[in-house]
Scaffold this active site. Structure first.
Site, PDB file in Angstrom:
ATOM      1  N   TYR A 188       0.825  -1.226   0.000  1.00 11.49           N
ATOM      2  CA  TYR A 188       0.000   0.000   0.000  1.00 11.49           C
ATOM      3  C   TYR A 188       0.846   1.259   0.000  1.00 11.49           C
ATOM      4  O   TYR A 188       2.042   1.206   0.138  1.00 11.49           O
ATOM      5  CB  TYR A 188      -1.055  -0.015   1.102  1.00 11.49           C
ATOM      6  CG  TYR A 188      -0.655  -0.040   2.563  1.00 11.49           C
ATOM      7  CD1 TYR A 188       0.647   0.132   3.014  1.00 11.49           C
ATOM      8  CD2 TYR A 188      -1.656  -0.236   3.529  1.00 11.49           C
ATOM      9  CE1 TYR A 188       0.945   0.115   4.359  1.00 11.49           C
ATOM     10  CE2 TYR A 188      -1.366  -0.253   4.875  1.00 11.49           C
ATOM     11  CZ  TYR A 188      -0.062  -0.079   5.290  1.00 11.49           C
ATOM     12  OH  TYR A 188       0.226  -0.091   6.609  1.00 11.49           O
ATOM     13  N   GLU A 189       0.164   2.370  -0.254  1.00 12.13           N
ATOM     14  CA  GLU A 189       0.845   3.669  -0.365  1.00 12.13           C
ATOM     15  C   GLU A 189       1.922   3.615  -1.452  1.00 12.13           C
ATOM     16  O   GLU A 189       2.956   4.277  -1.356  1.00 12.13           O
ATOM     17  CB  GLU A 189       1.435   4.043   1.007  1.00 12.13           C
ATOM     18  CG  GLU A 189       1.686   5.521   1.243  1.00 12.13           C
ATOM     19  CD  GLU A 189       0.459   6.398   1.087  1.00 12.13           C
ATOM     20  OE1 GLU A 189      -0.646   5.995   1.512  1.00 12.13           O
ATOM     21  OE2 GLU A 189       0.588   7.498   0.505  1.00 12.13           O
ATOM     22  N   GLY A 190       1.618   2.854  -2.531  1.00 13.12           N
ATOM     23  CA  GLY A 190       2.572   2.665  -3.626  1.00 13.12           C
ATOM     24  C   GLY A 190       3.446   1.459  -3.375  1.00 13.12           C
ATOM     25  O   GLY A 190       4.216   1.453  -2.424  1.00 13.12           O
TER      26      GLY A 190
END
Lengths: 607, 607
Positions: free
Chosen positions: B443-445
């Protein structure tokens, strides 16, 4: 959710084109039993069973898990029916003697079958898998009566078996085993103690469970030299070999685990349970060692299985999921974005999985031929030959078990990574593979134990490094044979370099270890991983050699793309995975005091 | 089961001895609010809350998970009470403006608090964590009325917030967002669409939830340039800012995940929900980018958190578990075997965890000072300075987020490995850390997205490689300053080498990328990992410099063992972890065609 499809093209490539199993089988004493049709029937029958029966139970078995109720264990829905099918198909007896109802086929076919079954559903495969350890022990060390009593049921699969080694206070260090065996006047023993982590220790798949238990006789020497082996069946067999009285072995609980949840891991309490000595008193650990190499080979398969299954899950997703554009320009111009398989970094992940699955499979199949020869020697009663072959296999097994299970775990994680956030969601089935794969570097000897076995026992103490010299000269011979093959030039060059380095590192550790004993431990895991990368490189080069030969000769034109793909994946392995060996090479040569000099109490000042 | 203890000695070492936070705070406009006593109170108060309230809920929250019932979500037992304590402690407002009820302290203190909370209980920490994204957005882009309506509740923590970006068809590629915003005659909007993976999207901890939603206006351009931001509260605020009418946003389900099970991950259905435009139309994605670096820094913390927690679990076990003897002779001669901490390979695993936790913490704390300066610039309305600082932080964030989360996952796995088979059993609590850590690289890239951000955006396009030249010259300056320090000699030498190599690799990729665009993707993850190893080496060298200085000057004699341990762990890092950079260096320079030339349909011939 990954749906298993047996990789028969790749399996046949290895069996027929790389390792020539048909010639190999001709050298075995049971060669009359195995022909091309039989092999085909087994491969296709196993594929069918795995794809249509085992694979559909993979995810549901994880969700449901096993149930413990007052000592009884129920496997997940569908497992009993699948197991009955397994028994009816005669799958358990594939490579066990015809005398006990088996089919007497080479062990390698059993390993290949287990690879397929394990990839489709590892948890399920553990139940029949544990029986093998039990059967091997009884076959080799049991009396005629013991063999006649247990083998027919075990070979049929209607009874199953376990190996009861671990106790709460010890796993690796079996010298600490406390379970007691009290001799009785009738020649039997009363077994008392607690065993933990007993895979298939209790379940509802078979009428009886035959435990092989490590325990101590009253007068036994301390440590590893005082351990004996006992057969402790859940139900005592009657004189005519049927189910008799319930024995005093009870399942106290089953473990709640990270993964392989459909496999019941039992705590077993032996409360003066009736046991029968098998083999010689106090030689139990020695007996266990007899099958350690083949058992560890069986666990190495798990690395291949999870790399393969995770790849099978990630590939279709990467072809379908649309996100962003490839840096070199649109690849799916009519779509809102490119499929992620067009991103180089996603390919790096997929190719890592594929390189590990196929490279690992080649390593397993090659060693499976050694295992065949060992079984054959054992069946022929040729102990000397068995020992010699066991020493050969013993070099491969810690590398295969340690390296392939570590790489299988990484590959399973790459599969999750290809899915992005969706990989973390249970329904997609990718995270289960990570959880299931995680056990493989722990049981049957952790990676650290494998590493010490390789570097300490097999390389340094066992052969003073000669085993590496022998192995690398085999690789260098291959290099010499293919030095002028244009397809193989870079493989030959890289292999030559890494063989030289492997020898050099071994010598340096050998010399260092004279003064610095701890380096054998401090260098061990890096040495094992280095060895794994080097060995897999050789197995990729062998596959590339066959593929390039086919391409050159124009053989198998319908397979030209398959051969070209083999060359590309071999190149990928040498480009992207083999370089990691250099980090391990550099790390291992640091003095051990970098690890040993920090005092235990100075590891933290906060807690 | 790991019991969290705040590593205050190490935290104070970084704050007081390495990075001189007290001088740093004096440069900020809110310097009058922060003094040594305040910092101590915060550190000790946070430690107390984390150790005694959050840590005991870590394992139970995982076992129980969140419950969805007809749109309502209940968090695990104890979470509501813990959250109430969190609110009463005023913890949410620590670094938010006093004007809205906060304490106006520097952002770094909030990051340090979050590190402690996240280590004790990552799932819990996600609820207040998501509110920060929401608060930052409203503070920067909201109207006065929006700020006055939402900020006091959010700062108090009685309301929470979310960021609603992802949809079923897109996560990274937000240009594919489909959620619609229809303007209404009253100036509001009707929001319709489905958002997935919404952390803290529905729960029972707060009276209201304020969603920040990415959606498209009817006339919006296609792709990323047509995305606007909307505030969509679960309950519409009344005119006096209290809870009003229920809005048409409903939680359709929560995800079943591998880990962070106490954190509710919601599917949210917006069915003509009332929304309020925030910021300029079609500039929503640009606004999101404003806080991307600080948000990613927040996720980088997770790598440190799980390395630390897993180390805290593994260390006492390694000191207690007895198995085999150390190779250099008995260490616990009175016991049946040596504690496993005496095996060099077990130390290798523990030291890996420690090196990652402490090295990563140093990286976080250093960048937290940049984040402080950014907040300050924003509060002062100095956009130019903010942009400049954001560009600086923007170099660190993909490295910290990508590298530290990968290493945190590895460290969590080492913790399981130290436990052997017991690591796989839920009750010990070690496998949960692995499952919780697994999300951090997704997550968050994902790591791949971070890598492309680093190499593509930040290094090549953004600065044509200059950012690496600037950073390595900072390191080389450090090397020059410490070249004659006997404790630091080997660090200086290794850093000098790796800086040269970092520059060379960057130049070579830059030149190659002119013809081979795909190399930016094919090299990216290896480049990110190489950068991470190099950067962490510098942060270990900085810690070693301070430690050696204290030892030389005889300062802090009571801490001499602490400083010596720092030097040993720094040495360990350079001995055993930094060498891995060489595998990445070699792998990244291979041509991208090794990844791109295999046709999608030739990845498998079996399925």
């Amino acid at each position: 959710m990954p749906v298993y499809k047996a990789p028969l093209r790749d399996i046949r490539f290895l069996m027929n084109e790389v390792f020539d199993f048909s010639s190999h089988y001709k050298t075995l004493s049971n060669s009359d039993l195995v022909d091309a049709d039989t092999i085909d029937m087994i491969l296709e029958g196993a594929a069918d069973f795995c794809e249509n029966t085992l694979s559909p139970l993979y995810q549901s078995g994880d969700s449901e898990g096993c149930h413990w109720n007052n000592g009884d264990v129920t496997t997940p829905k569908g497992y009993k029916e699948a197991y009955d099918q397994f028994v009816q198909g005669g799958w358990q007896g594939l490579s066990y003697p015809e005398q006990y109802g088996g089919q007497g086929l080479p062990l390698s076919l059993n390993i290949i079958k287990s690879e397929m079954m394990g990839t489709a559903n590892w948890s399920f495969t553990m139940y029949p898998g544990l029986s093998m350890g039990c059967m091997n022990t009884i076959l080799e060390f049991g009396t005629e009566q013991q063999k006649n009593t247990y083998m027919p049921h075990l070979v049929a699969g209607t009874w199953s078996g376990t190996m009861c080694l671990t106790e709460p206070q010890c796993g690796t260090d079996l010298g600490q085993v406390k379970t007691k065996a009290e001799p009785q006047s009738n020649g039997h023993y009363k077994i008392s103690g607690t065993k933990i982590f007993i895979s298939a220790g209790e379940h509802d798949l078979t009428e009886n469970i035959v435990h092989i238990v490590l325990a101590r006789l009253p007068d036994a020497p301390k440590g590893t030299k005082g351990i004996s082996l006992f057969i402790v069946p859940k139900f005592l067999p009657t004189e005519d070999g049927q189910i008799g009285e319930r024995n005093a072995v009870n399942c106290g609980s089953i473990e709640h685990k990270m993964g392989i949840k459909a496999s019941a891991t039992a705590v077993l309490n032996f409360e003066e349970a009736t046991g029968f000595l098998i083999g010689e008193p106090n030689k139990g650990l020695h007996a266990m060692f007899t099958f350690m190499n083949t058992a560890r080979l069986g666990t190495a398969v798990q690395g291949v299985a999870h790399a393969e299954l995770s790849f099978q899950g990630a590939l279709p997703y990467a072809r379908e999921r649309l996100s962003m554009r490839a840096l070199s320009g649109k690849k799916d111009p009519d779509k809102v974005a490119d499929a992620i398989i067009h991103h180089a970094d996603v390919r790096r992940m997929l190719l890592t999985q594929k390189a590990i699955a196929e490279g690992g499979r080649a390593m397993i199949y090659y060693t499976a031929q050694i295992a065949d020869k060992m079984s054959d020697a054992l069946a022929q009663g040729d102990q000397a030959k068995y020992q010699e072959l066991d020493a050969t296999l013993g070099f491969y097994t810690p590398i295969l078990k340690g390296f392939l299970t570590e790489m299988g775990f990484e590959s399973a994680n790459q599969g999750v990574q290809v899915f992005g956030g969706h990989g973390y969601i249970k329904e997609w089935g990718m995270e289960q593979i990570v959880r299931d794969a995680r056990i493989a570097t722990l049981y049957e000897g952790t990676t650290g134990v494998q590493a010490l076995d390789l570097l300490g026992r097999k390389v340094l103490i066992g052969t003073r490094g000669k085993i590496i010299a022998t192995y690398t000269s085999e690789i260098l011979k291959f290099c010499g044979q293919h030095a002028r093959n244009k397809y193989l030039r870079r493989f030959v060059w890289d292999l030559t370099k890494i063989c030289t380095q492997w020898g050099l590192l071994t010598t340096r550790i050998w010399l260092t270890a004279r003064k610095d004993r701890d380096i054998v431990s401090s260098a061990s895991v890096d040495y094992l991983m280095f060895s794994g990368y080097a060995m897999m490189a050789y197995f990729w080069a062998q596959q590339a050699a066959v593929a390039s030969d086919k391409i050159e000769k124009g053989d198998g034109k319908e397979s030209i793309d398959f051969y070209k793909a083999k060359l590309k994946v071999a190149n990928f392995y040498f480009d992207r995975l083999l370089p990691r060996s250099q980090g391990h090479a550099e790390a291992m040569m640091n003095p051990s005091r970098g690890l040993t000099s920090l005092k235990s109490e100075h590891f933290s000042f906060d807690y």
